[in-house]
Enzyme design. Structure first.
Site, PDB file in Angstrom:
ATOM      1  CD  GLU A  16     -43.402  -1.926 -11.363  1.00 57.66           C
ATOM      2  OE1 GLU A  16     -43.126  -0.964 -10.627  1.00 57.66           O
ATOM      3  OE2 GLU A  16     -44.096  -2.894 -10.993  1.00 57.66           O
ATOM      4  NE  ARG A  41     -42.265  11.932  -8.559  1.00 54.94           N
ATOM      5  CZ  ARG A  41     -42.121  10.643  -8.914  1.00 54.94           C
ATOM      6  NH1 ARG A  41     -41.042   9.991  -8.635  1.00 54.94           N
ATOM      7  NH2 ARG A  41     -43.098  10.024  -9.535  1.00 54.94           N
ATOM      8  CE  LYS A  54     -45.964   3.958 -13.245  1.00 56.65           C
ATOM      9  NZ  LYS A  54     -45.006   2.921 -13.583  1.00 56.65           N
TER      10      LYS A  54
HETATM   11  P1  ATP Z   1     -45.229   6.715 -10.601  1.00 55.92           P
HETATM   12  O1  ATP Z   1     -44.602   7.314  -9.394  1.00 55.92           O
HETATM   13  O2  ATP Z   1     -45.991   7.672 -11.436  1.00 55.92           O
HETATM   14  O3  ATP Z   1     -46.014   5.486 -10.303  1.00 55.92           O
HETATM   15  P2  ATP Z   1     -42.864   5.329 -11.200  1.00 55.92           P
HETATM   16  O4  ATP Z   1     -41.661   6.098 -10.817  1.00 55.92           O
HETATM   17  O5  ATP Z   1     -43.293   4.254 -10.297  1.00 55.92           O
HETATM   18  O6  ATP Z   1     -44.043   6.323 -11.529  1.00 55.92           O
HETATM   19  P3  ATP Z   1     -41.569   3.853 -13.244  1.00 55.92           P
HETATM   20  O7  ATP Z   1     -42.162   3.072 -14.335  1.00 55.92           O
HETATM   21  O8  ATP Z   1     -40.836   3.148 -12.182  1.00 55.92           O
HETATM   22  O9  ATP Z   1     -42.732   4.721 -12.628  1.00 55.92           O
HETATM   23  O10 ATP Z   1     -40.692   5.038 -13.825  1.00 55.92           O
HETATM   24  C1  ATP Z   1     -39.788   4.930 -14.890  1.00 55.92           C
HETATM   25  C2  ATP Z   1     -38.816   6.078 -14.829  1.00 55.92           C
HETATM   26  O11 ATP Z   1     -39.516   7.321 -14.922  1.00 55.92           O
HETATM   27  C3  ATP Z   1     -38.077   6.093 -13.516  1.00 55.92           C
HETATM   28  O12 ATP Z   1     -36.695   6.297 -13.783  1.00 55.92           O
HETATM   29  C4  ATP Z   1     -38.663   7.251 -12.772  1.00 55.92           C
HETATM   30  O13 ATP Z   1     -37.707   7.828 -11.936  1.00 55.92           O
HETATM   31  C5  ATP Z   1     -39.101   8.179 -13.889  1.00 55.92           C
HETATM   32  N1  ATP Z   1     -40.211   9.023 -13.447  1.00 55.92           N
HETATM   33  C6  ATP Z   1     -41.395   8.630 -12.932  1.00 55.92           C
HETATM   34  N2  ATP Z   1     -42.156   9.686 -12.581  1.00 55.92           N
HETATM   35  C7  ATP Z   1     -41.434  10.795 -12.886  1.00 55.92           C
HETATM   36  C8  ATP Z   1     -41.657  12.203 -12.755  1.00 55.92           C
HETATM   37  N3  ATP Z   1     -42.787  12.691 -12.244  1.00 55.92           N
HETATM   38  N4  ATP Z   1     -40.692  13.040 -13.181  1.00 55.92           N
HETATM   39  C9  ATP Z   1     -39.551  12.568 -13.702  1.00 55.92           C
HETATM   40  N5  ATP Z   1     -39.269  11.267 -13.859  1.00 55.92           N
HETATM   41  C10 ATP Z   1     -40.192  10.372 -13.446  1.00 55.92           C
HETATM   42 MG    MG Z   2     -41.750   2.911  -9.602  1.00 49.69          MG
END
Ligand code: ATP
Ligand code: MG
Length: 563
Positions: A35, A260, A270
């Site tokens: 995102e 994760r 984030k």
């Molecule tokens: P955050 O939790 O840090 O805000 P998010 O999951 O909201 O991150 P996205 O932009 O939606 O951020 O994530 C893009 C991809 O990265 C998704 O498929 C998510 O599952 C993966 N991702 C995010 N954080 C991690 C992590 N700590 N380890 C592995 N994959 C991750």
């Molecule tokens: Mg997300």
């Protein structure tokens, strides 16, 4: 080998099975779906390495798809930084760059189809009411009073939502599933909400936006993604993911969840990273203390080190936390091979070698990398006045201190043995500000002709030839293993390390280092790995300490093997 015959993790195992059974006709299409509401962090790197790695291993493709369904938090700056970071990590999506916002038209049609099939309805409950009606894990939900509107009424209302006739928050489109479902995600989830916001790509075309759950699976389906790999928190969303594909009767991608990445001494969400920036605890997304890819890059990490790290941590289904020491160990492993050795004094103490002639300059020959002799040698000028590290001198040496003190002899790296004869102190503070020493001319190159040994070796820089520089020494951003683990009444930010950045403003570096380009990496002898900051100039050089030399992971590993 293209087909991963031996599955090294459970995701590869699933794909190998699917290829054997012909589930997707041997095709492998994955995607990385950020995102664009922030910069990527090292957790994302794990997902990038996994998704692009799967495509590479199974002769497939990996799409980069922006999940841009929430205009209130998304920006072009993030879209651009994400592409830069994925490329820097070494991955190429080719022509496969997509945006969920490109599917807004198609998603609207899908929603209309659900309404026509009696599977979705327009609901007038407020957000709070929707939450209240949802129930919880022990109590079933309550049906919305708007649940039984006719198909025609729903179609008209949804069209009016789309036309912008309603206020934000006044209506939503919801799936008609089961308000008593044990899985809360199936209790008539919201599919569309009204948001009168300008989208960074579609502008003001849409006054309604699909929710993540409604957009994600259908975007996978539109792109014919075979394996939709995501993190564990989406496991409970999988029944809904499958429900949409089923009800719409469209191409069915397979969602697979993995754990994760969590790292000690670090926060990765984030939301937390934005708080650090807005609170002024760090200087932006690419602050070298941030776990963002841009921060790590500025800090001096290499893409190879990050990819190796992602290889070493396993892809598993169980949540775990990786020691930051492992990340640093992997980094040192990589930097050790590629970084030329140089000398830099961060906290200088002046040393006058009284029996060395004034004006004389000798070339000291130094190896650029003892681990890789093909990197050659260089000459370092030696003169009567040099700087050593303050830390390498003690007026009253404690036990086991083998460096310089009055009456003691040490080696200046690759140069000469020197002996400290006396000290000069600041008259008001009493601080030692200069050492008066003599050198032994028969120790050129740092070895004594008579076989005499010294226990300490100090790095040094000639005063006359020194490059003045600012050196920023970084440490972990948090003092505790899990910064989020705080007692009642305190805040995770209380765990911020007050010494996470120490600026050495008057460092002295060996000549030539002011010509190093931003991003260039070096090992400063005995101190660690450093790289040139992006704001550095030849007139005002700035170096970042990437990582210290002491490898706590290797030590912990030895201990583990002993036990
Ligand atoms: P955050 O939790 O840090 O805000 P998010 O999951 O909201 O991150 P996205 O932009 O939606 O951020 O994530 C893009 C991809 O990265 C998704 O498929 C998510 O599952 C993966 N991702 C995010 N954080 C991690 C992590 N700590 N380890 C592995 N994959 C991750
Ligand atoms: Mg997300």
């Amino acid at each position: 080998m293209t087909q991963a015959e031996t599955s090294v993790d459970f995701v590869r195992g699933i794909i190998a099975d699917d290829n054997r059974s012909g589930k997707f006709g041997g095709r492998v299409v994955t995607r990385f779906p950020p995102e664009p509401n922030g910069y990527l962090h090292i957790g994302h790197a794990k997902s990038i390495c996994l998704n692009f790695g799967l495509a590479a291993d199974f002769d497939g493709v990996c799409h980069l798809r922006f999940d841009d369904t929430n205009p209130s938090r998304e920006e072009m700056e993030f879209v651009e930084s994400i592409q830069e970071d994925v490329r820097w990590l070494g991955y190429d999506w080719g022509d496969n760059l997509f945006y969920a916002s490109d599917y807004f038209g198609q998603l609207y049609e899908y929603a209309t189809k659900l309404i026509e099939n009696g599977k979705a309805y327009v609901c007038d409950l407020t957000g709070d009411e929707v939450r209240e009606y949802r129930g919880n894990l022990t109590e079933p939900g309550k049906e919305s009073p708007y649940r039984n509107r006719t198909v025609e009424e729903n179609l008209n209302l949804f069209k009016s939502m789309r036309a912008g006739f309603f206020e934000e928050g006044s209506h939503t489109l919801r799936a008609k599933i089961d308000m008593a479902a044990p899985n809360l995600n199936l209790r008539d989830p919201v599919l569309y909400r009204i948001l009168k916001q300008t989208h960074h790509r579609t502008g003001d075309e849409w006054p309604i936006y699909p929710m993540y759950d409604f957009a994600h699976g259908q975007s996978d389906s539109i792109e014919n993604v075979t394996h939709s790999v995501c993190t564990l928190e989406f496991e409970d969303h999988r029944p809904l993911y499958d429900w949409f594909l089923n009800e719409l009767d469209i191409y069915r991608s397979q969602q697979i969840e993995f754990a994760r990445l969590n790292i000690t001494h670090t926060v990765l969400s984030k939301r937390r990273l934005i708080e650090l920036i807005n609170g002024g605890y760090v200087n932006g997304w690419d602050d070298p203390r941030m776990p963002t890819i841009s921060g790590l890059r500025r800090r001096g990490y290499t893409p190879e080190a990050l990819r190796n790290f992602c290889d070493r941590i396993s892809v598993a289904r169980r949540d775990n936390t990786v020691e930051i020491a492992l990340l640093e160990h992997t980094l040192r492993d990589d930097l050790n091979k590629r970084s030329p050795r140089v000398m830099g004094v961060l906290d200088p103490l002046k040393v006058v070698i009284e029996n060395y002639p004034e004006g004389k300059v000798e070339d000291i020959i130094s190896t650029n990398n003892p681990e890789d002799l093909t990197m050659g040698e260089r000459n370092v000028p030696f003169t009567r006045v040099v700087y050593i590290e303050k830390d390498d001198f003690r007026e009253v040496p404690p036990p086991k201190f083998y460096r310089l003190s009055p009456g003691r002899e040490v080696r200046l790296k690759d140069a000469y043995y020197i002996t400290c004869n006396s000290v000069v102190k600041d008259e008001t503070t009493g601080e030692v500000i200069e050492l008066r020493c003599t050198y032994d001319p028969n120790t050129f190159g740092g070895t004594s002709a008579d076989g005499r040994k010294v226990r300490g070796t100090a790095h040094w820089v000639s005063e006359e030839y020194a490059v003045d520089a600012e050196v920023r020494v970084y440490d972990h951003l948090f003092t505790t293993l899990d910064p989020d683990d705080v007692p009642e009444g305190s805040d995770w930010k209380d765990n911020i390390n007050p010494d996470s950045m120490v600026v050495m403003e008057s460092a002295k570096l060996e000549p030539g280092l002011n010509q190093a380009k931003p991003g260039e990496r070096f090992q400063f002898l005995r101190l660690g790995y450093f790289c040139v900051d992006k704001d550095s100039t030849p007139e005002a050089p700035i170096f970042n300490r990437t990582v210290a030399l002491r490898d706590t992971w290797a030590r912990m590993d030895q201990d583990r093997k002993k036990n």
